[in-house]
Write a protein that holds these residues in place. Structure first.
Motif, short mmCIF file in Angstrom:
data_model
loop_
_atom_site.label_atom_id
_atom_site.label_comp_id
_atom_site.label_asym_id
_atom_site.label_seq_id
_atom_site.Cartn_x
_atom_site.Cartn_y
_atom_site.Cartn_z
N GLY A 1 0.93 -1.29 0.20
CA GLY A 1 0.06 0.08 0.12
C GLY A 1 0.46 0.80 -0.24
N LEU A 2 0.24 2.18 -0.96
CA LEU A 2 1.39 3.54 -0.33
C LEU A 2 1.16 4.11 0.49
N VAL A 3 2.00 5.30 0.65
CA VAL A 3 2.24 6.06 1.67
C VAL A 3 2.31 7.46 1.32
N ASP A 4 1.14 8.35 2.16
CA ASP A 4 1.51 9.57 1.56
C ASP A 4 2.17 10.12 3.00
N VAL A 5 2.31 10.99 3.47
CA VAL A 5 2.67 11.51 3.91
C VAL A 5 2.42 13.27 4.46
N THR B 1 -1.08 3.90 3.93
CA THR B 1 -0.88 4.77 4.96
C THR B 1 -1.08 5.89 4.69
N VAL B 2 -1.12 7.10 5.53
CA VAL B 2 -1.56 8.45 5.52
C VAL B 2 -1.20 9.01 6.50
N MET C 1 11.46 11.42 -1.69
CA MET C 1 10.03 10.52 -1.67
C MET C 1 8.91 11.95 -2.81
N ILE C 2 7.82 10.86 -3.14
CA ILE C 2 7.05 11.68 -3.30
C ILE C 2 5.66 12.06 -2.49
N ALA C 3 4.55 13.23 -2.35
CA ALA C 3 4.36 13.48 -1.38
C ALA C 3 2.97 14.45 -1.74
#
Length: 424
Positions: free
Chosen positions: A54-58, A87-88, A299-301
């Protein structure tokens, strides 16, 4: 306990693509093999589609409490699942700002509505705008995974220095929106030819870079993990590259829209192109891409920032800053980097899942045995484009709608702890 069996997956495992089956038991990955004949409560046929962690966006904004006309935790997390995210990290620019233990605990209770893993930032200072620090240690104990003033730069150097010292002492993370308000000067668009042509007040690049340079020296002195949100200029990339070479504990992110667009793409007074930091020059955009490719940018957010329609249809001067992004980011980045041949899909997933999880110390971003079964199934071959009616977010304020933005990489299903949270 329930078991699920993924069949016929093109699985990204241990940073390699393999043809595999995957067995999930009680919400965890328990077996990965070319063929698994186990009986399961549910069989998921991946149909040779890509299965990734699953992708993660902070960096997201879910707006609840206080701004639920823009987004809610339910709609924001549904949009995230639609975008392949499990996950965010939610920024604290809600109303009220969760700058006390009582307000933060209330925020954490609201966050239980989320369909996905929702991590919560706490503000660095009271109300995100004052020079008085929030109760940093108590907020960390209450569950804050990191600290940020989100859309506000900290203009007082002493305040930032003290915050860095305290956040370093507890081993947490400081995520900075770098913006000198005096240099920002109520601008709405990048300083340049487009601002002149449209007659709009401009935002100088040094509003970002001057504060970044200051903060890097403060981070060197304090040793804090200093994470720079949504960098947008060539000089920011250069400064961070130099700082990393000098051993400063700095990481940074870039948004899809800053990688895809420059101020040359703004043809008229359309606030779907209004964001903060603003779209910069084409030279800046190319420097950001180079920073991603050489590892300077970690990273990409998305900086997912939904707004109501009437908040974005009043032109640059009167509309809110920000665009939605969590439902469009993976397909757009797949188009930019992978379909063009400059990056593998493994590297893209590293930037959008594995690396952000590593940096922020999260149990996410990888397919691992005996770890939570958070994963996304993606059809990389289907070509499509976004329409306003496609979004699960309340906001559809984005310039990436329509046939000009044909993409590949449709999210078919998303699972958190082995449970389906999105199906096409």
């Amino acid at each position: 306990m329930t078991t699920k069996l993924i069949k016929n997956a093109k699985l990204l495992y241990d940073n390699k693509l393999i043809n595999s089956d995957v067995l999930i038991d009680d919400g965890q990955f328990v077996k990965i093999a070319p063929f698994i004949g186990s009986r399961a409560d549910e069989v998921i046929n991946a149909e040779r589609n890509l299965v990734i962690p699953g992708l993660v966006d902070v960096h997201v904004h879910f707006r609840e409490p206080g701004q639920v006309h823009k987004e809610t935790i339910k709609t924001g997390s549904a949009a995230a699942a639609h975008g392949g995210f499990t996950t965010v990290g939610a920024m604290p620019n809600v109303t009220p700002v969760p700058d006390s233990v009582e307000k933060f605990k209330h925020q954490m209770e609201l966050n239980k509505q989320s369909k996905i893993n929702l991590l919560q930032y706490a503000p660095i200072t009271l109300d995100e705008t004052s020079d008085k620090l929030s109760p940093i240690e108590d907020l960390a104990t209450a569950g804050a995974f990191a600290f940020s003033n989100d859309g506000h730069g900290i203009n007082n150097a002493k305040t930032m220095f003290n915050a860095m010292q305290r956040i370093a002492q507890i081993g947490s993370h400081l995520a900075a929106h770098v913006e000198d308000q005096n240099l920002f000067n109520k601008g709405v668009i990048n300083a340049g030819d487009t601002a002149t042509r449209l007659g709009l007040p401009a935002i100088e690049r040094v509003a970002e870079t001057s504060q970044l340079a200051r903060d890097l020296l403060l981070a060197k002195e304090t040793g804090v993990h200093y994470h720079v949100c949504h960098i947008s200029t060539r000089d920011s990339v250069d400064l961070i590259r130099i700082a990393k070479d000098a051993g400063i504990n700095v990481t940074c992110e870039v948004t899809p829209h800053h990688l895809l667009l420059s101020d040359e793409d703004i043809k008229d007074d359309d606030a779907n192109f209004k964001m903060n930091p603003p779209l910069r020059s084409e030279s800046d955009r190319r420097a950001l891409i180079a920073g991603v490719l050489d590892g300077t940018i970690d990273m990409i957010a998305t900086d997912h920032a939904p707004h109501a329609e009437d908040e974005k249809n009043k032109g640059f001067l009167k509309s809110a800053f920000g665009i939605t992004g969590i439902e469009t980011s993976f397909p757009l980045m797949y188009r930019l980097f992978v379909k063009s041949g400059v990056m593998t899909v493994e590297k893209l997933v590293y930037l959008m899942a594995t690396r952000p999880a590593e940096i922020f110390g999260l149990e996410a971003g990888k397919v691992e045995l005996d770890k939570p079964a958070d994963f996304t199934i993606i059809d990389l071959d289907e070509e499509y484009h976004f329409e306003q009616g496609d979004f699960l977010s309340k906001g559809f304020n984005t310039p990436f709608v329509g046939e000009d933005w044909d993409v590949f990489g449709r999210i078919k299903q998303t699972y958190v702890n082995g449970e389906n949270v999105y199906s096409e």
